[in-house]
Design a protein around this motif. Structure first.
Motif, short mmCIF file in Angstrom:
data_model
loop_
_atom_site.label_atom_id
_atom_site.label_comp_id
_atom_site.label_asym_id
_atom_site.label_seq_id
_atom_site.Cartn_x
_atom_site.Cartn_y
_atom_site.Cartn_z
N UNK A 19 87.34 51.80 14.78
CA UNK A 19 87.44 53.25 14.99
C UNK A 19 88.09 53.98 13.82
N UNK A 20 88.46 53.27 12.78
CA UNK A 20 89.31 53.85 11.74
C UNK A 20 88.73 55.14 11.14
N UNK A 21 87.49 55.11 10.69
CA UNK A 21 86.90 56.29 10.04
C UNK A 21 86.84 57.48 11.00
N UNK A 22 86.44 57.23 12.24
CA UNK A 22 86.39 58.30 13.24
C UNK A 22 87.79 58.84 13.50
N UNK A 23 88.76 57.94 13.60
CA UNK A 23 90.13 58.37 13.88
C UNK A 23 90.68 59.23 12.74
N UNK A 24 90.41 58.84 11.52
CA UNK A 24 90.89 59.62 10.37
C UNK A 24 90.34 61.04 10.43
N UNK A 25 89.09 61.20 10.77
CA UNK A 25 88.51 62.54 10.90
C UNK A 25 89.21 63.33 12.00
N UNK A 26 89.46 62.69 13.13
CA UNK A 26 90.09 63.38 14.25
C UNK A 26 91.55 63.74 13.97
N UNK A 27 92.30 62.84 13.37
CA UNK A 27 93.72 63.13 13.10
C UNK A 27 93.85 64.17 11.99
N UNK A 28 92.94 64.16 11.04
CA UNK A 28 92.96 65.17 9.97
C UNK A 28 92.70 66.55 10.56
N UNK A 29 91.70 66.65 11.43
CA UNK A 29 91.41 67.94 12.09
C UNK A 29 92.59 68.36 12.97
N UNK A 30 93.20 67.41 13.65
CA UNK A 30 94.36 67.72 14.50
C UNK A 30 95.52 68.24 13.65
N UNK A 31 95.76 67.63 12.51
CA UNK A 31 96.84 68.09 11.62
C UNK A 31 96.56 69.53 11.16
N UNK A 32 95.32 69.80 10.76
CA UNK A 32 94.96 71.15 10.31
C UNK A 32 95.11 72.16 11.44
N UNK A 33 94.68 71.80 12.65
CA UNK A 33 94.84 72.69 13.80
C UNK A 33 96.30 72.96 14.11
N UNK A 34 97.12 71.93 14.03
CA UNK A 34 98.55 72.11 14.31
C UNK A 34 99.17 73.11 13.35
N UNK A 35 98.84 72.98 12.07
CA UNK A 35 99.38 73.90 11.07
C UNK A 35 98.82 75.32 11.23
N UNK A 36 97.57 75.42 11.58
CA UNK A 36 96.91 76.73 11.69
C UNK A 36 97.29 77.46 12.97
N UNK A 37 97.41 76.73 14.07
CA UNK A 37 97.59 77.37 15.38
C UNK A 37 99.03 77.48 15.85
N UNK A 38 99.93 76.70 15.26
CA UNK A 38 101.31 76.66 15.74
C UNK A 38 102.26 77.17 14.66
N UNK A 39 102.84 78.34 14.91
CA UNK A 39 103.77 78.92 13.94
C UNK A 39 104.96 78.01 13.69
N UNK A 40 105.37 77.21 14.68
CA UNK A 40 106.53 76.35 14.55
C UNK A 40 106.26 75.01 13.90
N UNK A 41 104.98 74.71 13.61
CA UNK A 41 104.63 73.48 12.91
C UNK A 41 104.71 73.76 11.41
N UNK A 42 105.68 73.16 10.75
CA UNK A 42 105.93 73.43 9.34
C UNK A 42 105.22 72.46 8.40
N UNK A 43 104.94 71.26 8.88
CA UNK A 43 104.32 70.22 8.05
C UNK A 43 103.61 69.24 8.96
N UNK A 44 102.44 68.76 8.53
CA UNK A 44 101.75 67.70 9.25
C UNK A 44 100.91 66.96 8.22
N UNK A 45 101.40 65.83 7.78
CA UNK A 45 100.70 65.04 6.76
C UNK A 45 100.21 63.73 7.34
N UNK A 46 99.04 63.30 6.87
CA UNK A 46 98.47 62.02 7.23
C UNK A 46 98.51 61.17 5.96
N UNK A 47 99.28 60.08 6.02
CA UNK A 47 99.47 59.21 4.85
C UNK A 47 98.78 57.88 5.06
N UNK A 48 98.24 57.33 3.96
CA UNK A 48 97.51 56.07 3.98
C UNK A 48 98.26 55.03 3.16
#
Length: 103
Positions: A19-48
């Protein structure tokens, strides 16, 4: 220590290899949504990590505990949980306070 310290999560994940490739797409979108939609989310990084191909490290920073709670209860978090069910074989979440918050 401030009354409402900034909350930092460091999350270590092992993702099922199939599931790795699919998961990376989903977590990346989730990180972007968190930053875009939540004023209190200051940072959300996905590290490899270079050492292991099926592991990820997330670094999330929130204004305070209330902002983290908003994140946990958000519609996009609910959607992320549903879409990634069974993809992660192991997770460890470290709840942290940044050193600047201790001064």
């Amino acid at each position: 220590m401030p009354n409402d310290p900034r909350v930092v999560l460091v999350v270590h994940l092992s993702v099922n290899e199939s599931y790795f490739d699919d998961y990376v797409q989903l977590i990346t979108a989730h990180a972007q949504n968190s930053l875009r939609l939540e004023a209190g989310c200051l940072q959300f990084e996905v590290l490899f990590p270079e050492e292991n191909s099926n592991r990820l490290i997330l670094v999330e920073s929130y204004e305070d505990a209330a902002a983290l709670e908003i994140h946990k209860q958000s519609a996009h978090m609910s959607d992320y949980r549903k879409r990634t069910e069974g993809m992660v074989s192991e997770s460890k979440i470290y709840h942290c306070i940044a050193s600047a918050e201790l001064a």
